[in-house]
Design a protein around this motif. Structure first.
Motif, PDB file in Angstrom:
ATOM      1  N   LEU B  15       0.822  -1.219   0.000  1.00  0.00           N
ATOM      2  CA  LEU B  15       0.000   0.000   0.000  1.00  0.00           C
ATOM      3  C   LEU B  15       0.852   1.265   0.000  1.00  0.00           C
ATOM      4  CD1 LEU B  15      -2.862   1.177   0.161  1.00  0.00           C
ATOM      5  CD2 LEU B  15      -2.709   1.013   2.639  1.00  0.00           C
ATOM      6  N   ILE B  84       0.108  -7.709  -3.146  1.00  0.00           N
ATOM      7  CA  ILE B  84      -0.553  -7.230  -4.374  1.00  0.00           C
ATOM      8  C   ILE B  84      -2.005  -6.807  -4.137  1.00  0.00           C
ATOM      9  CG2 ILE B  84       0.902  -8.558  -5.939  1.00  0.00           C
ATOM     10  CD1 ILE B  84      -1.404 -10.565  -6.181  1.00  0.00           C
ATOM     11  N   SER B  87      -2.752  -3.036  -4.610  1.00  0.00           N
ATOM     12  CA  SER B  87      -2.633  -2.695  -6.031  1.00  0.00           C
ATOM     13  C   SER B  87      -3.877  -3.105  -6.795  1.00  0.00           C
ATOM     14  CB  SER B  87      -1.449  -3.436  -6.675  1.00  0.00           C
ATOM     15  OG  SER B  87      -0.256  -2.932  -6.189  1.00  0.00           O
ATOM     16  N   CYS B  88      -4.315  -4.348  -6.567  1.00  0.00           N
ATOM     17  CA  CYS B  88      -5.461  -4.865  -7.315  1.00  0.00           C
ATOM     18  C   CYS B  88      -6.667  -3.953  -7.151  1.00  0.00           C
ATOM     19  CB  CYS B  88      -5.808  -6.274  -6.838  1.00  0.00           C
ATOM     20  SG  CYS B  88      -4.662  -7.510  -7.401  1.00  0.00           S
ATOM     21  N   ILE B  90      -6.878  -0.722  -5.938  1.00  0.00           N
ATOM     22  CA  ILE B  90      -6.701   0.671  -6.338  1.00  0.00           C
ATOM     23  C   ILE B  90      -6.546   0.805  -7.860  1.00  0.00           C
ATOM     24  CG2 ILE B  90      -5.151   2.664  -6.163  1.00  0.00           C
ATOM     25  CD1 ILE B  90      -4.613   1.667  -3.232  1.00  0.00           C
ATOM     26  N   VAL B  91      -5.718  -0.053  -8.437  1.00  0.00           N
ATOM     27  CA  VAL B  91      -5.462   0.075  -9.877  1.00  0.00           C
ATOM     28  C   VAL B  91      -6.700  -0.281 -10.696  1.00  0.00           C
ATOM     29  CG1 VAL B  91      -4.049  -0.756 -11.790  1.00  0.00           C
ATOM     30  CG2 VAL B  91      -2.993  -0.297  -9.594  1.00  0.00           C
ATOM     31  N   MET B  92      -7.456  -1.295 -10.246  1.00  0.00           N
ATOM     32  CA  MET B  92      -8.673  -1.634 -10.999  1.00  0.00           C
ATOM     33  C   MET B  92      -9.682  -0.489 -10.944  1.00  0.00           C
ATOM     34  SD  MET B  92      -9.822  -5.560 -10.870  1.00  0.00           S
ATOM     35  CE  MET B  92      -8.563  -6.646 -10.265  1.00  0.00           C
ATOM     36  N   LEU B  94      -8.907   2.705 -10.674  1.00  0.00           N
ATOM     37  CA  LEU B  94      -8.393   3.733 -11.583  1.00  0.00           C
ATOM     38  C   LEU B  94      -8.604   3.328 -13.042  1.00  0.00           C
ATOM     39  CD1 LEU B  94      -5.074   4.738  -9.792  1.00  0.00           C
ATOM     40  CD2 LEU B  94      -7.161   6.081 -10.000  1.00  0.00           C
ATOM     41  N   ALA B  95      -8.446   2.034 -13.338  1.00  0.00           N
ATOM     42  CA  ALA B  95      -8.657   1.555 -14.708  1.00  0.00           C
ATOM     43  C   ALA B  95     -10.103   1.805 -15.125  1.00  0.00           C
ATOM     44  CB  ALA B  95      -8.320   0.063 -14.799  1.00  0.00           C
ATOM     45  N   TYR B  96     -11.020   1.512 -14.212  1.00  0.00           N
ATOM     46  CA  TYR B  96     -12.439   1.741 -14.497  1.00  0.00           C
ATOM     47  C   TYR B  96     -12.682   3.224 -14.809  1.00  0.00           C
ATOM     48  CZ  TYR B  96     -17.421   2.314 -13.689  1.00  0.00           C
ATOM     49  OH  TYR B  96     -18.743   2.656 -13.829  1.00  0.00           O
ATOM     50  N   TYR B  98     -10.485   5.482 -15.755  1.00  0.00           N
ATOM     51  CA  TYR B  98      -9.776   5.866 -16.983  1.00  0.00           C
ATOM     52  C   TYR B  98     -10.601   5.496 -18.220  1.00  0.00           C
ATOM     53  CZ  TYR B  98      -6.391   5.445 -20.829  1.00  0.00           C
ATOM     54  OH  TYR B  98      -5.753   5.522 -22.047  1.00  0.00           O
TER      55      TYR B  98
END
Lengths: 191, 187
Positions: B15, B84, B87-88, B90-92, B94-96, B98
Motif C-alpha cells: 500500500l 498485491i 494494487s489490485c 486501487i489500480v482496478m 483507476l482503470a475503471y 480511466y
C-alpha cells in the motif's frame, strides 16, 4: 465464441507470465516488453494508451509491473482479465525465489550468475533507451512546444532534484488541464 | 497467527510503496527486520541482492523469500497476496475511471500533459540502470573515468542492434547476458 474468449485469457496469462519472467532491472523494464507484445504484436492497446497506462501504474501504490499487468488485463478482458494477468505476473518471481531460497547463498556468490547479470543490465538499459526514443518521437512529431517543455522539465525534476513522482504527475496533469482550457477558449473565440 | 501477520505486513508494504522497487526497500526492511524478527539485517541485505539478480518486482521477491523463511511455501503465497492486494483494488478502480472518462476533452488534456512526463521518468530509470551497469553503484562516482569498458561495449552494441534490426527486446537481454559471461571470462 467461448473458445475465442478462453484463448484470450490464455494469451493474457502466457504473455504476462513470460514478460514477468524476464523483467530484470526494475519495474520500468516491463513497459518496453509490454509495448512490444500488446501494442505491436497483438495490437490490443494503442501507443498513446500505453503511456497513459504507464502513468497510472507509476502513480499507484505497489510494483509497476504488477500495476501495468492489472491495467492491461482489465482493458482486454475486464476484472477477470486483470486477475489472470496478476497471477501471470506474480507466479514467475514466486516460483523462482522459492527455488533460489533453498540455496540462495550459493546463487548470490556464483561468478557466472553475476557475469550474466552484469551483461544483462547493459541490455536492459539499451532496451529502455530504445523505447524512450520511439516514445519521444511521437511527442516531437506534434511540433508543439509545451509537451517538449514538460518532457525536459520532468526529466530535470526527477533526475537532478529527485522530486517525488506523485508531485510531477500532479503538476503535469494540472499543466495539461490548463492547456485544454486555454485551447477551448481560443476555439470559442474563433467561432 | 503467523499467516495473518505476514499478510498484514506485506499489505502495508504494497500500500505504501509508490514509485517502484527502490521505494519499497526501506518499507520491507522496517516490516521484516525492525517490526518483526523475521530476518536478520544480513539476510535482508542478501535477499535484496538476490531480488536485483532475479526477475520480478522487489516487493514480490521479498514477500516470497520472507514468507518461505517464516512459514514455508504457504507463507510465501500469503505474503505475496498481501503485497498485491492494495494494487489490485486501487489500480482496478483507476482503470475503471480511466476507460469510462478518457473520452472527455478535459481528461484527454490532462493525459496529454502526463505523457511527456512519463517518457522523462522512463528515460531517467534508463540512465540509472546504465550508471549501475557502468559503475556498479546507483549514483555517479566522483571519478567518471573508472567505468567498466566491457559494460559500455555491451550497452552500445545492444543499443545499435535494437535500433537497426528491431529484434524482440528479450533476445537482446538474453544476448547481453551471454555476452557478459563470455567477455568477463575472457578479459
Amino acid at each position: 465464441m467461448a473458445n475465442l474468449k478462453n484463448n484470450r485469457y490464455l494469451k493474457l496469462f502466457t504473455s504476462t507470465f513470460k514478460l514477468s519472467a524476464c523483467t530484470f532491472g526494475g519495474g520500468f523494464v516491463i513497459i518496453p516488453l509490454m509495448r512490444k507484445k500488446f501494442v505491436q504484436e497483438l495490437e490490443w492497446i494503442e501507443e498513446q494508451e500505453m503511456l497513459d497506462l504507464t502513468a497510472i501504474a507509476q502513480s499507484s501504490p505497489g510494483a509497476i509491473a504488477v500495476n501495468a499487468s492489472i491495467l492491461v488485463g482489465y482493458h482486454v478482458a475486464g476484472v477477470l482479465g486483470a486477475l489472470v494477468t496478476v497471477v501471470g505476473t506474480v507466479l514467475p518471481p514466486l516460483i523462482i525465489i522459492s527455488i533460489i531460497s533453498l540455496f540462495y547463498k550459493a546463487f548470490r556468490d556464483n561468478p557466472i550468475v553475476s557475469m550474466a547479470m552484469a551483461g544483462m543490465l547493459c541490455g536492459v538499459a539499451a532496451v529502455i533507451f530504445d523505447v524512450v526514443i520511439d516514445m519521444a518521437k511521437v511527442v516531437f512529431k506534434k511540433k508543439r512546444l509545451l509537451p517538449l517543455l514538460v518532457l525536459i522539465g520532468a526529466f530535470i525534476a526527477v533526475r537532478f532534484y529527485a522530486v517525488n513522482i506523485l508531485i510531477i504527475i500532479l503538476v503535469c496533469g494540472v499543466i495539461g488541464a490548463i492547456d485544454t482550457v486555454v485551447h477551448e477558449k481560443k476555439g470559442a473565440e474563433v467561432k | 497467527m503467523i499467516y495473518l501477520e505476514l499478510f498484514w505486513s506485506f499489505f502495508q508494504i504494497g500500500l505504501f510503496s509508490i514509485g517502484g522497487g527502490y521505494a519499497a526497500m526501506p518499507l520491507i526492511q522496517n516490516q521484516v527486520v525492525d517490526v518483526h524478527p523475521w530476518l536478520t539485517m544480513t539476510q535482508f541485505a542478501d535477499i535484496m541482492t538476490i531480488a536485483e539478480m532475479t526477475p520480478g518486482p522487489i516487493a514480490i521477491n521479498g514477500a516470497t523469500f520472507v514468507g518461505i523463511q517464516v512459514a514455508g511455501f504457504p507463507g510465501a503465497v500469503i505474503a505475496t497476496l498481501g503485497c498485491i492486494f492494495p494494487s489490485c483494488v486501487i489500480v482496478m478502480t483507476l482503470a475503471y475511471i480511466y476507460y469510462r472518462y478518457r473520452g472527455l476533452n478535459m481528461v484527454q488534456g490532462i493525459l496529454a500533459g502526463l505523457r511527456p512526463a512519463v517518457i522523462a521518468m522512463i528515460a531517467s530509470a534508463g540512465i540509472s540502470l546504465l550508471i549501475m551497469a557502468l559503475y556498479g553503484q546507483r549514483s555517479l562516482p566522483s571519478d567518471l573515468k573508472q567505468f567498466d569498458a566491457i559494460a559500455l561495449f555491451i550497452s552500445i552494441t545492444a543499443f545499435i542492434i535494437l535500433r537497426k534490426f528491431k529484434p524482440h527486446p528479450l533476445w537482446v537481454m538474453a544476448g547481453s547476458g551471454l555476452a557478459g559471461i563470455i567477455l568477463y571470462t575472457l578479459i
